[in-house]
Design a protein around this motif. Structure first.
Motif, PDB file in Angstrom:
ATOM      1  N   LEU A 172       0.807  -1.131   0.047  1.00  0.00           N
ATOM      2  CA  LEU A 172      -0.018  -0.078   0.054  1.00  0.00           C
ATOM      3  C   LEU A 172       1.011   1.359  -0.068  1.00  0.00           C
ATOM      4  O   LEU A 172       0.467   2.328  -0.382  1.00  0.00           O
ATOM      5  CB  LEU A 172      -0.887   0.085   1.263  1.00  0.00           C
ATOM      6  N   GLU A 173       2.032   1.189   0.547  1.00  0.00           N
ATOM      7  CA  GLU A 173       2.976   2.515   0.536  1.00  0.00           C
ATOM      8  C   GLU A 173       3.587   2.485  -0.591  1.00  0.00           C
ATOM      9  O   GLU A 173       3.882   3.471  -1.358  1.00  0.00           O
ATOM     10  CB  GLU A 173       4.191   2.177   1.638  1.00  0.00           C
ATOM     11  N   GLN A 174       4.051   1.284  -1.161  1.00  0.00           N
ATOM     12  CA  GLN A 174       4.826   1.352  -2.445  1.00  0.00           C
ATOM     13  C   GLN A 174       3.963   1.703  -3.647  1.00  0.00           C
ATOM     14  O   GLN A 174       4.494   2.486  -4.719  1.00  0.00           O
ATOM     15  CB  GLN A 174       5.472   0.142  -2.629  1.00  0.00           C
ATOM     16  N   LEU A 175       2.588   1.271  -3.761  1.00  0.00           N
ATOM     17  CA  LEU A 175       1.837   1.434  -4.841  1.00  0.00           C
ATOM     18  C   LEU A 175       0.550   1.948  -4.268  1.00  0.00           C
ATOM     19  O   LEU A 175      -0.540   1.186  -4.485  1.00  0.00           O
ATOM     20  CB  LEU A 175       1.413   0.169  -5.789  1.00  0.00           C
ATOM     21  N   PRO A 176       0.019   2.991  -4.042  1.00  0.00           N
ATOM     22  CA  PRO A 176      -1.285   3.621  -3.466  1.00  0.00           C
ATOM     23  C   PRO A 176      -2.368   3.416  -4.571  1.00  0.00           C
ATOM     24  O   PRO A 176      -3.565   3.206  -4.094  1.00  0.00           O
ATOM     25  CB  PRO A 176      -0.948   4.987  -3.161  1.00  0.00           C
ATOM     26  N   SER A 177      -1.913   3.108  -5.749  1.00  0.00           N
ATOM     27  CA  SER A 177      -3.149   3.033  -6.713  1.00  0.00           C
ATOM     28  C   SER A 177      -3.365   1.506  -7.007  1.00  0.00           C
ATOM     29  O   SER A 177      -4.402   1.332  -7.984  1.00  0.00           O
ATOM     30  CB  SER A 177      -2.615   3.735  -8.106  1.00  0.00           C
ATOM     31  N   VAL A 178      -2.814   0.853  -6.132  1.00  0.00           N
ATOM     32  CA  VAL A 178      -3.139  -0.790  -6.623  1.00  0.00           C
ATOM     33  C   VAL A 178      -4.768  -0.928  -6.210  1.00  0.00           C
ATOM     34  O   VAL A 178      -5.237  -0.415  -5.533  1.00  0.00           O
ATOM     35  CB  VAL A 178      -2.294  -1.424  -5.388  1.00  0.00           C
ATOM     36  N   ARG A 179      -5.045  -1.904  -7.125  1.00  0.00           N
ATOM     37  CA  ARG A 179      -6.489  -2.241  -7.155  1.00  0.00           C
ATOM     38  C   ARG A 179      -6.635  -3.637  -6.606  1.00  0.00           C
ATOM     39  O   ARG A 179      -7.954  -4.214  -6.415  1.00  0.00           O
ATOM     40  CB  ARG A 179      -6.966  -1.965  -8.504  1.00  0.00           C
ATOM     41  N   GLN A 180      -5.629  -4.517  -7.060  1.00  0.00           N
ATOM     42  CA  GLN A 180      -5.921  -5.940  -6.559  1.00  0.00           C
ATOM     43  C   GLN A 180      -4.378  -6.519  -6.257  1.00  0.00           C
ATOM     44  O   GLN A 180      -3.449  -6.082  -6.857  1.00  0.00           O
ATOM     45  CB  GLN A 180      -6.470  -6.761  -7.795  1.00  0.00           C
ATOM     46  N   ILE A 181      -4.692  -7.613  -5.362  1.00  0.00           N
ATOM     47  CA  ILE A 181      -3.301  -8.191  -4.969  1.00  0.00           C
ATOM     48  C   ILE A 181      -3.507  -9.725  -5.131  1.00  0.00           C
ATOM     49  O   ILE A 181      -4.458 -10.111  -4.624  1.00  0.00           O
ATOM     50  CB  ILE A 181      -2.959  -7.911  -3.472  1.00  0.00           C
ATOM     51  N   VAL A 182      -2.594 -10.351  -5.931  1.00  0.00           N
ATOM     52  CA  VAL A 182      -2.809 -11.593  -6.108  1.00  0.00           C
ATOM     53  C   VAL A 182      -1.628 -12.468  -5.333  1.00  0.00           C
ATOM     54  O   VAL A 182      -0.405 -12.172  -5.503  1.00  0.00           O
ATOM     55  CB  VAL A 182      -2.701 -12.170  -7.486  1.00  0.00           C
ATOM     56  N   ILE A 183      -2.217 -13.574  -4.626  1.00  0.00           N
ATOM     57  CA  ILE A 183      -1.244 -14.248  -3.602  1.00  0.00           C
ATOM     58  C   ILE A 183      -1.186 -15.665  -3.584  1.00  0.00           C
ATOM     59  O   ILE A 183      -2.472 -16.453  -3.502  1.00  0.00           O
ATOM     60  CB  ILE A 183      -1.765 -13.769  -2.103  1.00  0.00           C
ATOM     61  N   PRO A 184      -0.010 -16.356  -3.614  1.00  0.00           N
ATOM     62  CA  PRO A 184      -0.239 -17.956  -3.429  1.00  0.00           C
ATOM     63  C   PRO A 184      -0.537 -18.332  -2.296  1.00  0.00           C
ATOM     64  O   PRO A 184      -0.412 -17.639  -1.042  1.00  0.00           O
ATOM     65  CB  PRO A 184       1.542 -18.222  -3.551  1.00  0.00           C
ATOM     66  N   LEU A 185      -1.616 -19.175  -2.168  1.00  0.00           N
ATOM     67  CA  LEU A 185      -2.162 -19.896  -1.185  1.00  0.00           C
ATOM     68  C   LEU A 185      -1.809 -21.386  -0.822  1.00  0.00           C
ATOM     69  O   LEU A 185      -2.025 -22.103  -1.652  1.00  0.00           O
ATOM     70  CB  LEU A 185      -3.764 -19.696  -1.302  1.00  0.00           C
ATOM     71  N   GLY A 186      -1.113 -21.468   0.385  1.00  0.00           N
ATOM     72  CA  GLY A 186      -0.952 -22.912   0.690  1.00  0.00           C
ATOM     73  C   GLY A 186      -1.494 -23.040   2.207  1.00  0.00           C
ATOM     74  O   GLY A 186      -2.277 -23.266   2.259  1.00  0.00           O
ATOM     75  N   GLY A 187      -0.593 -22.963   3.187  1.00  0.00           N
ATOM     76  CA  GLY A 187      -1.194 -23.028   4.498  1.00  0.00           C
ATOM     77  C   GLY A 187      -2.048 -21.819   4.782  1.00  0.00           C
ATOM     78  O   GLY A 187      -3.076 -22.065   5.715  1.00  0.00           O
ATOM     79  N   GLY A 188      -1.823 -20.631   4.151  1.00  0.00           N
ATOM     80  CA  GLY A 188      -2.892 -19.760   4.429  1.00  0.00           C
ATOM     81  C   GLY A 188      -2.299 -18.468   5.286  1.00  0.00           C
ATOM     82  O   GLY A 188      -2.984 -17.307   5.485  1.00  0.00           O
ATOM     83  N   GLY A 189      -1.102 -18.281   5.756  1.00  0.00           N
ATOM     84  CA  GLY A 189      -0.532 -17.469   6.599  1.00  0.00           C
ATOM     85  C   GLY A 189      -0.263 -16.268   5.951  1.00  0.00           C
ATOM     86  O   GLY A 189      -0.601 -15.132   6.274  1.00  0.00           O
ATOM     87  N   LEU A 190       0.503 -16.275   4.653  1.00  0.00           N
ATOM     88  CA  LEU A 190       0.650 -15.403   3.639  1.00  0.00           C
ATOM     89  C   LEU A 190      -0.502 -14.572   3.313  1.00  0.00           C
ATOM     90  O   LEU A 190      -0.717 -13.120   3.578  1.00  0.00           O
ATOM     91  CB  LEU A 190       1.596 -15.830   2.529  1.00  0.00           C
ATOM     92  N   SER A 191      -1.363 -15.170   2.817  1.00  0.00           N
ATOM     93  CA  SER A 191      -2.746 -14.843   2.301  1.00  0.00           C
ATOM     94  C   SER A 191      -3.623 -14.007   3.699  1.00  0.00           C
ATOM     95  O   SER A 191      -3.889 -12.960   3.329  1.00  0.00           O
ATOM     96  CB  SER A 191      -3.424 -15.801   1.887  1.00  0.00           C
TER      97      SER A 191
END
Length: 325
Positions: A171-190
């Motif tokens: 959010l700091e690096q790209l205030p214009s972000v509209r979507q974030i795509v995340i790998p999902l395994g155990g679920g901690g990162l997501s």
């Protein structure tokens, strides 16, 4: 388990984690690589967690958790964990830096590069079982037997807080972000990223990606409860698991907008494109978001950040992916 914290995550946990990680884990770059953009026909932004000191985002959670334990109990402690590789690497490096003892239990099929690095960093390596689930049960037994503090790779509030710092940075690096795509395994990162982002920017869409051959959270969402897969397999070894995490499933259900799955062929192509066009070496799990873009499951006309979670890929797997037409 000894040392595990399962209190509800709060924004303050993420802010405290950021302070604790400030010197050990500097922000990772957010890259927009024009050769890749030209191939895709649109711009994407790559959150290069593969450039962490241990080669994956897991260093954030492992360091934050172990630092908390060291603050509370001193450095004359032992920690233990189960891992498909990246979290084990992170715990081994963290233990080396903090001066504590570490034991890491990994599945036998874990890529050699990860097992070798864990040993070389000074941790005791235990190979047990064919999947993470088997390794986890053995690590729990060893934790009780030895009285070692268990550093859970995903289900722990300090770990979640640390992974949430990735969302803060985006959010700091790209205030214009509209979507974030995340790998999902155990679920901690997501869970960590989605929790922070949805509290600060509820308009940002969170999409998680799983391999078709190991999509336990996709199946669980469809069933409305956690399920166990009869079998699971993928070249994205870091996210392969039969079961989900009861502690994290509610976070995923509340804060993740969509879970998509991708084919193995797409993961291999994404690994190749990452190396050739994005100049990043990614393992299968780290390339999952790009695989979803290649399958046109992500609308990149809206500013999209792809979380490139790790780069600890077995050399033979990398050569095979690069050799494909």
């Amino acid at each position: 388990m000894l040392g595990q914290n399962l209190t509800p995550l709060e924004i303050n946990d993420i802010l405290k984690a950021r302070e604790r990680l400030a010197e050990a884990v500097p922000p990772t770059p957010l890259l927009s690589m024009e050769p890749l953009n030209l191939q895709l026909g649109g711009a994407v932004y790559l959150k290069a967690e593969s450039l962490q000191p241990s080669g994956a985002y897991k260093f954030r959670g492992a360091y934050n958790k172990c630092a908390v334990l060291a603050e509370r109990f001193g450095t004359d402690i032992s920690v233990i964990t189960a891992s498909s590789g990246n979290h084990g690497l992170a715990c081994a490096l963290t233990a080396k830096r903090l001066g504590i003892r570490a034991r890491v239990v990994v599945p036998v099929p874990t890529p050699r590069i990860k097992k070798d690095c864990i040993r070389e960093m000074g941790a005791e390596l235990v190979e047990y079982g064919e999947t993470y689930d088997s390794s986890f049960r053995e690590a729990c037994r060893l934790s009780e037997e030895a009285g070692a503090y268990y550093v859970h790779p995903v289900s722990d509030t300090e770990v979640l807080g640390a992974q949430g710092t990735i969302g803060l940075e985006i959010l700091e690096q790209l205030p214009s972000v509209r979507q974030i795509v995340i790998p999902l395994g155990g679920g901690g990162l997501s869970s960590g990223i989605a929790y922070y982002v949805k509290h600060c920017r509820p308009d940002v869409r969170i999409t998680c990606v799983m391999p078709e051959g190991s999509a336990v959270y996709a199946a669980s969402r469809k069933a409305g409860k956690l399920v166990e897969l009869a079998s699971c397999a993928s070249m994205a070894d870091a996210v392969v698991r039969k079961t989900g995490e009861p502690f994290l499933f509610p976070y995923i259900e509340q804060y993740v907008d969509e879970i998509v799955t991708v084919r193995e062929s797409s993961i291999r192509t994404a690994v190749k494109w990452s190396a050739v066009y994005a100049k990043l070496v990614l393992e299968g799990a780290g390339a999952l978001p790009l695989a979803a873009v290649l399958e046109r499951k992500i609308d990149i006309s809206q500013a999209a950040v792809l979380v490139c979670s790790g780069g600890n890929i077995d050399l033979q797997v990398l050569w095979e992916a690069l050799a494909e037409g």
